[in-house]
Design a protein around this motif. Structure first.
Motif, PDB file in Angstrom:
ATOM      1  N   GLU A 228       0.827  -1.208   0.000  1.00  0.00           N
ATOM      2  CA  GLU A 228       0.000   0.000   0.000  1.00  0.00           C
ATOM      3  C   GLU A 228       0.859   1.255   0.000  1.00  0.00           C
ATOM      4  OE1 GLU A 228      -3.893   1.738   2.323  1.00  0.00           O
ATOM      5  OE2 GLU A 228      -2.486   0.486   3.444  1.00  0.00           O
ATOM      6  N   ARG A 229       1.884   1.267   0.829  1.00  0.00           N
ATOM      7  CA  ARG A 229       2.718   2.462   0.929  1.00  0.00           C
ATOM      8  C   ARG A 229       3.465   2.742  -0.366  1.00  0.00           C
ATOM      9  NH1 ARG A 229       5.017   1.202   6.999  1.00  0.00           N
ATOM     10  NH2 ARG A 229       3.257   2.098   8.137  1.00  0.00           N
ATOM     11  N   LYS A 230       3.797   1.692  -1.091  1.00  0.00           N
ATOM     12  CA  LYS A 230       4.459   1.909  -2.373  1.00  0.00           C
ATOM     13  C   LYS A 230       3.481   2.450  -3.411  1.00  0.00           C
ATOM     14  CE  LYS A 230       6.995  -0.110  -6.151  1.00  0.00           C
ATOM     15  NZ  LYS A 230       8.005  -1.087  -6.580  1.00  0.00           N
ATOM     16  N   TYR A 231       2.348   1.769  -3.594  1.00  0.00           N
ATOM     17  CA  TYR A 231       1.511   2.056  -4.752  1.00  0.00           C
ATOM     18  C   TYR A 231       0.530   3.207  -4.552  1.00  0.00           C
ATOM     19  CZ  TYR A 231       3.394  -1.741  -7.466  1.00  0.00           C
ATOM     20  OH  TYR A 231       4.248  -2.536  -8.189  1.00  0.00           O
ATOM     21  N   ARG A 232       0.294   3.615  -3.331  1.00  0.00           N
ATOM     22  CA  ARG A 232      -0.620   4.741  -3.165  1.00  0.00           C
ATOM     23  C   ARG A 232      -0.030   6.030  -3.711  1.00  0.00           C
ATOM     24  NH1 ARG A 232      -0.416   5.041   3.446  1.00  0.00           N
ATOM     25  NH2 ARG A 232       1.539   6.187   3.684  1.00  0.00           N
ATOM     26  N   ARG A 233       1.277   6.064  -3.898  1.00  0.00           N
ATOM     27  CA  ARG A 233       1.921   7.239  -4.467  1.00  0.00           C
ATOM     28  C   ARG A 233       1.804   7.264  -5.984  1.00  0.00           C
ATOM     29  NH1 ARG A 233       5.312   9.708  -0.799  1.00  0.00           N
ATOM     30  NH2 ARG A 233       6.765  10.447  -2.378  1.00  0.00           N
ATOM     31  N   TYR A 234       1.524   6.106  -6.585  1.00  0.00           N
ATOM     32  CA  TYR A 234       1.437   6.026  -8.044  1.00  0.00           C
ATOM     33  C   TYR A 234       0.001   5.876  -8.542  1.00  0.00           C
ATOM     34  CZ  TYR A 234       6.326   4.968  -7.094  1.00  0.00           C
ATOM     35  OH  TYR A 234       7.615   5.015  -6.624  1.00  0.00           O
ATOM     36  N   PHE A 235      -0.902   5.469  -7.672  1.00  0.00           N
ATOM     37  CA  PHE A 235      -2.302   5.282  -8.045  1.00  0.00           C
ATOM     38  C   PHE A 235      -3.191   6.073  -7.093  1.00  0.00           C
ATOM     39  CE2 PHE A 235      -0.085   1.526  -9.624  1.00  0.00           C
ATOM     40  CZ  PHE A 235      -0.539   1.474 -10.932  1.00  0.00           C
ATOM     41  N   VAL A 236      -2.939   7.362  -7.033  1.00  0.00           N
ATOM     42  CA  VAL A 236      -3.641   8.243  -6.098  1.00  0.00           C
ATOM     43  C   VAL A 236      -5.148   8.192  -6.351  1.00  0.00           C
ATOM     44  CG1 VAL A 236      -3.939  10.637  -5.388  1.00  0.00           C
ATOM     45  CG2 VAL A 236      -1.657   9.760  -5.845  1.00  0.00           C
ATOM     46  N   GLY A 237      -5.912   7.999  -5.274  1.00  0.00           N
ATOM     47  CA  GLY A 237      -7.367   8.022  -5.361  1.00  0.00           C
ATOM     48  C   GLY A 237      -8.003   6.756  -5.871  1.00  0.00           C
ATOM     49  N   ARG A 238      -7.213   5.731  -6.149  1.00  0.00           N
ATOM     50  CA  ARG A 238      -7.748   4.523  -6.773  1.00  0.00           C
ATOM     51  C   ARG A 238      -8.138   3.481  -5.733  1.00  0.00           C
ATOM     52  NH1 ARG A 238      -4.729   1.186 -11.602  1.00  0.00           N
ATOM     53  NH2 ARG A 238      -6.102  -0.631 -11.665  1.00  0.00           N
ATOM     54  N   ASN A 239      -9.196   2.741  -6.024  1.00  0.00           N
ATOM     55  CA  ASN A 239      -9.510   1.523  -5.295  1.00  0.00           C
ATOM     56  C   ASN A 239      -8.957   0.351  -6.086  1.00  0.00           C
ATOM     57  OD1 ASN A 239     -10.907   2.997  -3.388  1.00  0.00           O
ATOM     58  ND2 ASN A 239     -12.890   2.633  -4.320  1.00  0.00           N
ATOM     59  N   LEU A 240      -8.399  -0.624  -5.385  1.00  0.00           N
ATOM     60  CA  LEU A 240      -7.763  -1.763  -6.040  1.00  0.00           C
ATOM     61  C   LEU A 240      -8.244  -3.040  -5.382  1.00  0.00           C
ATOM     62  CD1 LEU A 240      -5.593  -2.686  -8.111  1.00  0.00           C
ATOM     63  CD2 LEU A 240      -3.914  -2.493  -6.267  1.00  0.00           C
ATOM     64  N   GLN A 241      -8.748  -3.981  -6.185  1.00  0.00           N
ATOM     65  CA  GLN A 241      -9.310  -5.221  -5.656  1.00  0.00           C
ATOM     66  C   GLN A 241      -8.356  -6.390  -5.865  1.00  0.00           C
ATOM     67  OE1 GLN A 241     -12.569  -5.808  -4.078  1.00  0.00           O
ATOM     68  NE2 GLN A 241     -11.246  -7.530  -3.530  1.00  0.00           N
ATOM     69  N   MET A 242      -8.001  -7.053  -4.767  1.00  0.00           N
ATOM     70  CA  MET A 242      -7.268  -8.316  -4.807  1.00  0.00           C
ATOM     71  C   MET A 242      -8.243  -9.439  -4.455  1.00  0.00           C
ATOM     72  SD  MET A 242      -4.126  -7.313  -5.444  1.00  0.00           S
ATOM     73  CE  MET A 242      -2.910  -6.051  -5.155  1.00  0.00           C
ATOM     74  N   THR A 243      -7.809 -10.670  -4.606  1.00  0.00           N
ATOM     75  CA  THR A 243      -8.688 -11.771  -4.205  1.00  0.00           C
ATOM     76  C   THR A 243      -8.801 -11.870  -2.690  1.00  0.00           C
ATOM     77  OG1 THR A 243      -6.787 -13.276  -4.394  1.00  0.00           O
ATOM     78  CG2 THR A 243      -8.291 -13.143  -6.281  1.00  0.00           C
ATOM     79  N   VAL A 244      -7.792 -11.382  -1.962  1.00  0.00           N
ATOM     80  CA  VAL A 244      -7.791 -11.525  -0.499  1.00  0.00           C
ATOM     81  C   VAL A 244      -7.857 -10.184   0.230  1.00  0.00           C
ATOM     82  CG1 VAL A 244      -6.564 -13.718  -0.537  1.00  0.00           C
ATOM     83  CG2 VAL A 244      -5.262 -11.589  -0.493  1.00  0.00           C
ATOM     84  N   ALA A 245      -7.896  -9.090  -0.490  1.00  0.00           N
ATOM     85  CA  ALA A 245      -7.899  -7.771   0.164  1.00  0.00           C
ATOM     86  C   ALA A 245      -8.301  -6.718  -0.849  1.00  0.00           C
ATOM     87  CB  ALA A 245      -6.519  -7.445   0.736  1.00  0.00           C
ATOM     88  N   GLU A 246      -8.641  -5.543  -0.328  1.00  0.00           N
ATOM     89  CA  GLU A 246      -8.863  -4.403  -1.202  1.00  0.00           C
ATOM     90  C   GLU A 246      -8.049  -3.229  -0.658  1.00  0.00           C
ATOM     91  OE1 GLU A 246     -11.463  -3.959   2.180  1.00  0.00           O
ATOM     92  OE2 GLU A 246     -11.389  -5.588   0.715  1.00  0.00           O
ATOM     93  N   PHE A 247      -7.706  -2.323  -1.579  1.00  0.00           N
ATOM     94  CA  PHE A 247      -6.945  -1.140  -1.208  1.00  0.00           C
ATOM     95  C   PHE A 247      -7.721   0.092  -1.637  1.00  0.00           C
ATOM     96  CE2 PHE A 247      -3.811  -4.480  -1.597  1.00  0.00           C
ATOM     97  CZ  PHE A 247      -2.961  -4.260  -0.516  1.00  0.00           C
TER      98      PHE A 247
END
Length: 284
Positions: A228-247
């Motif tokens: 999360e700490r890595k990708y929140r800087r590159y995908f600002v404002g985005r929701n991201l769905q994994m099979t085991v979690a969401e961001f």
């Protein structure tokens, strides 16, 4: 001796190979598996042979974690890419079993995917379509302990894939992040890298059995936090769905970027992304 002849002689002495087209492949499938249990892996291999994955069309590369964790999910994928010779590189857990579909079906499903989207990069049997309005949207085509019975009838575009089984095209390779580690989210990381490179990921109707419902261990929160700490800087404002979690990245990445300097960026990486307890597998 003329200049052209001399240059040709030098090229021959140095063994120059002139590449004139796409990379060739000697076999169809390269199976790459993180092996922690020889018993589980033997079951997988037995089922693979029974379903048509033979030495004529497949090779099997085992990342050996039987006695100790020499590889995690991130460095295992990078290690395997330099060894694989197949047209398709198939990453699996050691606890899958080919109980339904086999070599003929996998080749057919991948041919269908290529006809649908010539630029596809990754394909698997479970993934996240999206997280919208508080609801999880998944594409799943698997038999596992959850017994959800979910199926797809055609390739489904997804933004993440599950690690139990996924396929990469050897001529469109993607590598995992060098600044992440662990046994969670490495397929999601590949999907992010693929997206940045212009590729796309799909769940395909290829059915097998996965004998685990997924493990959420004590390392899971740490892996999730680093991802999360890595990708929140590159995908600002985005929701991201994994099979085991969401961001839900929100605006945190944007706020962190305000007033950023090279030093503050490096300090951020050291503090939030780079793992201070990294084991540092020597691959030199």
């Amino acid at each position: 001796m003329g200049r052209l002849a001399k240059e040709q002689e030098i090229a021959e002495r140095l063994g120059v190979r002139y590449l004139t087209g796409p990379a060739t492949h000697s076999i169809l499938f390269s199976f790459v598996t993180l092996v922690a249990s020889q018993e589980r892996y033997d079951r997988m291999l037995t089922s693979a042979l029974a379903k048509g994955f033979t030495p004529e069309n497949s090779e099997f590369l085992a990342l050996d974690n039987r006695n100790a964790n020499r590889f995690d999910g991130f460095d295992a994928m990078r290690r395997a890419l330099v060894e694989a010779r197949g047209r398709y590189i198939v990453f699996t857990h050691d606890d899958i079993e080919f109980t339904h579909d086999g070599a003929a079906e996998l080749e057919a499903r991948l041919d269908e995917l290529r006809a649908l989207d010539p630029d596809w990069t990754l394909a698997g049997n479970a993934g996240g379509i999206g997280y919208r309005r508080g609801k999880h949207h998944l594409a799943v085509h698997i038999d596992d302990p959850h017994k959800l019975g979910l199926r797809v009838t055609q390739p489904e575009l997804v933004e993440s894939l599950d690690e139990n089984f996924f396929v990469m095209r050897r001529n469109r390779p993607v590598v995992n992040s060098y600044d992440l580690e662990g046994f969670h989210f490495y397929a999601g990381d590949l999907c992010r890298m693929s997206e940045i490179m212009g590729g796309r990921s799909y769940v395909i109707p290829f059915l097998l059995s996965h004998h685990s419902g997924g493990t959420v261990d004590e390392a899971f929160p740490l892996c999730r936090s680093r991802f999360e700490r890595k990708y929140r800087r590159y995908f600002v404002g985005r929701n991201l769905q994994m099979t085991v979690a969401e961001f839900r990245f929100g605006l945190a990445g944007m706020c962190e970027g305000w007033g950023e300097t090279p030093k503050s960026r490096w300090d951020f990486l050291k503090r939030n992304v780079y793992a201070p307890e990294r084991s540092g597998v020597d691959d030199t």
